[in-house]
Design a protein around this motif. Structure first.
Motif, short mmCIF file in Angstrom:
data_model
loop_
_atom_site.label_atom_id
_atom_site.label_comp_id
_atom_site.label_asym_id
_atom_site.label_seq_id
_atom_site.Cartn_x
_atom_site.Cartn_y
_atom_site.Cartn_z
N GLY A 107 0.76 -1.24 0.00
CA GLY A 107 0.00 0.00 0.00
C GLY A 107 0.79 1.29 0.00
O GLY A 107 0.20 2.36 0.02
N SER A 118 1.97 6.35 2.36
CA SER A 118 0.84 5.43 2.46
C SER A 118 -0.23 5.91 1.49
O SER A 118 -0.65 7.05 1.53
CB SER A 118 0.27 5.43 3.88
OG SER A 118 1.23 5.03 4.81
N ARG A 119 -0.67 5.01 0.64
CA ARG A 119 -1.70 5.35 -0.33
C ARG A 119 -3.01 4.68 0.06
O ARG A 119 -3.80 4.26 -0.76
CB ARG A 119 -1.28 4.94 -1.75
CG ARG A 119 0.09 5.42 -2.20
CD ARG A 119 0.41 6.88 -1.91
NE ARG A 119 -0.53 7.78 -2.54
CZ ARG A 119 -0.77 9.01 -2.12
NH1 ARG A 119 -0.16 9.49 -1.06
NH2 ARG A 119 -1.61 9.76 -2.76
N PHE A 120 -3.23 4.57 1.37
CA PHE A 120 -4.44 3.96 1.93
C PHE A 120 -4.63 4.49 3.34
O PHE A 120 -3.75 5.13 3.90
CB PHE A 120 -4.32 2.43 1.96
CG PHE A 120 -3.20 1.93 2.84
CD1 PHE A 120 -3.44 1.53 4.13
CD2 PHE A 120 -1.90 1.87 2.36
CE1 PHE A 120 -2.41 1.08 4.94
CE2 PHE A 120 -0.86 1.43 3.17
CZ PHE A 120 -1.12 1.03 4.46
N LYS A 122 -5.69 3.69 7.49
CA LYS A 122 -5.59 2.61 8.48
C LYS A 122 -6.52 2.91 9.64
O LYS A 122 -6.62 4.06 10.08
CB LYS A 122 -4.17 2.52 9.05
CG LYS A 122 -3.19 1.80 8.20
CD LYS A 122 -1.87 1.67 8.92
CE LYS A 122 -0.91 2.66 8.33
NZ LYS A 122 0.44 2.55 8.78
N THR A 141 -7.37 -1.81 6.82
CA THR A 141 -6.96 -0.82 5.83
C THR A 141 -8.14 -0.56 4.90
O THR A 141 -9.02 -1.40 4.72
CB THR A 141 -5.75 -1.31 5.01
OG1 THR A 141 -6.11 -2.51 4.33
CG2 THR A 141 -4.55 -1.55 5.90
N TYR A 142 -8.16 0.63 4.31
CA TYR A 142 -9.25 1.00 3.42
C TYR A 142 -8.79 2.05 2.42
O TYR A 142 -7.75 2.67 2.59
CB TYR A 142 -10.46 1.51 4.22
CG TYR A 142 -10.13 2.69 5.11
CD1 TYR A 142 -10.32 3.99 4.68
CD2 TYR A 142 -9.60 2.49 6.39
CE1 TYR A 142 -10.00 5.06 5.48
CE2 TYR A 142 -9.29 3.56 7.20
CZ TYR A 142 -9.49 4.84 6.74
OH TYR A 142 -9.17 5.90 7.53
N LEU A 143 -9.56 2.23 1.37
CA LEU A 143 -9.35 3.27 0.36
C LEU A 143 -7.99 3.20 -0.34
O LEU A 143 -7.33 4.21 -0.53
CB LEU A 143 -9.56 4.67 0.95
CG LEU A 143 -10.94 4.96 1.51
CD1 LEU A 143 -10.94 6.34 2.18
CD2 LEU A 143 -12.00 4.88 0.44
N LEU A 144 -7.57 2.00 -0.73
CA LEU A 144 -6.31 1.88 -1.47
C LEU A 144 -6.42 2.63 -2.79
O LEU A 144 -7.40 2.50 -3.51
CB LEU A 144 -5.99 0.40 -1.74
CG LEU A 144 -4.71 0.13 -2.52
CD1 LEU A 144 -3.49 0.55 -1.70
CD2 LEU A 144 -4.62 -1.34 -2.88
N GLU A 145 -5.42 3.41 -3.11
CA GLU A 145 -5.37 4.19 -4.35
C GLU A 145 -5.07 3.24 -5.52
O GLU A 145 -3.91 3.01 -5.87
CB GLU A 145 -4.29 5.26 -4.20
CG GLU A 145 -4.19 6.19 -5.37
CD GLU A 145 -3.01 7.13 -5.20
OE1 GLU A 145 -3.26 8.32 -4.95
OE2 GLU A 145 -1.87 6.66 -5.29
N LYS A 146 -6.11 2.68 -6.12
CA LYS A 146 -5.94 1.65 -7.16
C LYS A 146 -5.39 2.21 -8.47
O LYS A 146 -4.74 1.50 -9.22
CB LYS A 146 -7.27 0.95 -7.40
CG LYS A 146 -7.73 0.16 -6.20
CD LYS A 146 -9.08 -0.46 -6.43
CE LYS A 146 -9.53 -1.13 -5.14
NZ LYS A 146 -10.95 -1.28 -5.08
#
Length: 190
Positions: A107, A118-120, A122, A141-146
């Protein structure tokens, strides 16, 4: 909605002697405002409110990339581990954050402002027993920058795991993945 204490902290980008055990003990049991503003003062207030009112507490750590959010969360967990005199006081923050290398590899990525951004988000939940000792924790974890998987801005990189896998491409356990050098890949599809 009740909003409690707000602390604005600035990352000095160097170690300061204001986070040791002696400082933790100085803030332990103190009332808010009796001591200088500090992450330990916020943690103490949350801990006291939990014990006094038997209610869950939240501490939100927010800021820009490189602001020191992960470090502030670590100090908060260390404070709870110390003041709760947890039997597992073998630095509970180390146990809670033991998954960080894996989480960060998947992430985190290099951005123009931070080499390990961090591209997400916590969410860490710390569980206490009836005597207010830490008994466990859970990290989500949430909202990973896909979008970073297929596109990176100039001077930025994909997630660290991509480069780690490419660097391991010659290892026997990774040969079946047919990975090449990272610079030979334009896109990565997962």
């Amino acid at each position: 909605l009740i909003v409690g204490i707000i602390l604005v902290a600035i990352n000095p980008y160097r170690q300061l002697p204001i986070y040791g055990d002696a400082i933790i003990h100085a803030y332990c049991g103190q009332n808010m405002g009796d001591m200088d503003p500090h992450i330990f003062a916020v943690a103490e207030e949350a801990y006291k409110q939990m014990a006094r009112n038997n209610k869950n507490q939240s501490i939100i750590v927010s800021g820009e990339s490189g602001a020191g959010k992960t470090v502030s969360a670590r100090y908060t967990m260390r404070y709870f581990a110390t003041v709760s005199k947890s039997s597992s006081n073998a630095h509970v923050e180390d146990k809670v954050l033991a998954s960080n290398p894996i989480t960060e590899a998947v992430g985190n990525a290099k951005t123009t402002r931070n080499d390990n951004s961090s591209r997400f988000g916590k969410y860490t939940e710390i569980s206490f027993d009836q005597s207010y000792q830490i008994i466990g924790a859970n990290m989500r974890t949430y909202l990973l920058e896909k979008s970073r998987v297929v596109f990176q801005s100039e001077n930025e990189r994909n997630y660290h795991i991509f480069y780690q896998l490419c660097a391991s491409a010659t290892q026997p356990e990774f040969k079946h993945l047919k990975l090449g050098r990272s610079q030979d890949n334009n896109l990565l599809f997962i």
